[in-house]
Motif scaffolding. Sequence first.
Motif, short mmCIF file in Angstrom:
data_model
loop_
_atom_site.label_atom_id
_atom_site.label_comp_id
_atom_site.label_asym_id
_atom_site.label_seq_id
_atom_site.Cartn_x
_atom_site.Cartn_y
_atom_site.Cartn_z
N LEU A 244 -3.44 4.19 -9.22
CA LEU A 244 -2.64 3.65 -8.11
C LEU A 244 -3.18 4.08 -6.75
CD1 LEU A 244 0.90 4.09 -9.69
CD2 LEU A 244 -0.36 1.94 -9.36
N PHE A 245 -3.63 5.33 -6.65
CA PHE A 245 -4.26 5.77 -5.40
C PHE A 245 -5.50 4.94 -5.11
CE2 PHE A 245 -2.33 10.23 -5.38
CZ PHE A 245 -1.59 10.00 -4.24
N GLY A 246 -6.30 4.70 -6.13
CA GLY A 246 -7.52 3.91 -5.94
C GLY A 246 -7.21 2.49 -5.48
N ALA A 247 -6.20 1.88 -6.09
CA ALA A 247 -5.81 0.53 -5.68
C ALA A 247 -5.32 0.53 -4.24
CB ALA A 247 -4.73 0.00 -6.61
N ALA A 248 -4.49 1.51 -3.89
CA ALA A 248 -3.98 1.59 -2.52
C ALA A 248 -5.12 1.79 -1.52
CB ALA A 248 -2.97 2.73 -2.40
N GLU A 249 -6.08 2.64 -1.88
CA GLU A 249 -7.22 2.88 -0.99
C GLU A 249 -8.03 1.60 -0.79
OE1 GLU A 249 -8.89 6.07 -3.24
OE2 GLU A 249 -7.65 7.58 -2.24
N ALA A 250 -8.21 0.82 -1.85
CA ALA A 250 -8.97 -0.43 -1.74
C ALA A 250 -8.25 -1.42 -0.84
CB ALA A 250 -9.20 -1.03 -3.12
N TYR A 251 -6.93 -1.54 -1.03
CA TYR A 251 -6.17 -2.45 -0.17
C TYR A 251 -6.18 -1.97 1.28
CZ TYR A 251 -4.41 -4.83 -4.33
OH TYR A 251 -4.29 -5.54 -5.49
N MET A 252 -6.08 -0.66 1.47
CA MET A 252 -6.08 -0.11 2.82
C MET A 252 -7.42 -0.38 3.51
SD MET A 252 -5.04 3.71 4.17
CE MET A 252 -3.82 3.82 2.89
N THR B 124 -7.66 -3.78 5.09
CA THR B 124 -6.71 -4.09 6.16
C THR B 124 -6.81 -3.00 7.22
OG1 THR B 124 -4.87 -2.79 5.27
CG2 THR B 124 -5.10 -5.05 4.45
N SER B 125 -6.02 -3.12 8.24
CA SER B 125 -5.96 -2.08 9.27
C SER B 125 -4.78 -1.14 9.03
CB SER B 125 -5.86 -2.71 10.65
OG SER B 125 -4.68 -3.49 10.74
N ILE C 146 0.84 -1.18 0.00
CA ILE C 146 0.00 0.00 0.00
C ILE C 146 0.88 1.24 0.00
CG2 ILE C 146 -1.70 1.31 1.32
CD1 ILE C 146 -2.69 -1.46 2.39
N TRP C 147 1.89 1.23 0.85
CA TRP C 147 2.80 2.37 0.94
C TRP C 147 3.48 2.60 -0.40
CZ3 TRP C 147 8.21 2.85 0.80
CH2 TRP C 147 8.69 4.07 1.25
N CYS C 148 3.89 1.53 -1.06
CA CYS C 148 4.56 1.66 -2.36
C CYS C 148 3.62 2.19 -3.42
CB CYS C 148 5.14 0.32 -2.80
SG CYS C 148 6.53 -0.22 -1.79
N LEU C 149 2.38 1.72 -3.43
CA LEU C 149 1.40 2.21 -4.41
C LEU C 149 1.16 3.70 -4.20
CD1 LEU C 149 -1.19 -0.69 -4.48
CD2 LEU C 149 0.55 -0.15 -6.20
N ASP C 150 0.97 4.11 -2.95
CA ASP C 150 0.80 5.53 -2.67
C ASP C 150 2.03 6.32 -3.10
OD1 ASP C 150 -1.80 5.71 -1.69
OD2 ASP C 150 -1.20 5.42 0.40
N GLY C 151 3.20 5.77 -2.83
CA GLY C 151 4.43 6.45 -3.23
C GLY C 151 4.56 6.60 -4.73
N LEU C 152 4.25 5.54 -5.47
CA LEU C 152 4.30 5.62 -6.93
C LEU C 152 3.28 6.62 -7.46
CD1 LEU C 152 4.73 1.85 -7.83
CD2 LEU C 152 6.41 3.68 -8.19
N ALA C 153 2.10 6.64 -6.85
CA ALA C 153 1.07 7.60 -7.25
C ALA C 153 1.55 9.02 -6.98
CB ALA C 153 -0.24 7.32 -6.52
N SER C 154 2.19 9.21 -5.85
CA SER C 154 2.68 10.54 -5.47
C SER C 154 3.77 11.04 -6.41
CB SER C 154 3.20 10.53 -4.03
OG SER C 154 2.14 10.32 -3.13
N VAL C 155 4.46 10.14 -7.06
CA VAL C 155 5.47 10.51 -8.04
C VAL C 155 4.82 10.71 -9.42
CG1 VAL C 155 7.52 9.68 -9.27
CG2 VAL C 155 7.36 9.40 -6.80
N ALA C 156 3.87 9.85 -9.76
CA ALA C 156 3.25 9.92 -11.08
C ALA C 156 2.48 11.22 -11.29
CB ALA C 156 2.31 8.72 -11.28
N VAL C 157 1.72 11.65 -10.30
CA VAL C 157 0.84 12.81 -10.47
C VAL C 157 1.62 14.08 -10.83
CG1 VAL C 157 -0.84 14.32 -9.33
CG2 VAL C 157 -1.00 11.83 -9.07
#
Length: 89
Positions: free
Chosen positions: A23-31, A34-35, A1-12
């Motif tokens: 990528l943000f959407g995928a990370a949000e779904a995985y988050m 989980t806790s 999740i952290w990596c997906l958010d990080g990649l999204a933060s670079v891509a935008v």
Amino acid sequence: IWCLDGLASVAVPNGEPERGALLFGAAEAYMASTSYNHPDTQAELDQTRALLAAQLGPERALALRAEGASLDFEEVLNVALGGERRGQP
């Protein structure tokens, strides 16, 4: 999740807002499934999401985030590695 958010933060900010939104959407779904959360980077993520909405428009950004949330793991990995999602040229 952290990596997906990080990649999204670079891509935008680097001209790939569609990829970042997916990528943000995928990370949000995985988050959500989980806790996991990462409050240390929340301000940065919020800032990038605001930039994303400014670049794509709020509705398009939300639609792409929803699409990202629906991708299976293989599709998320492909997008994360710079490939296209299924059904895209």
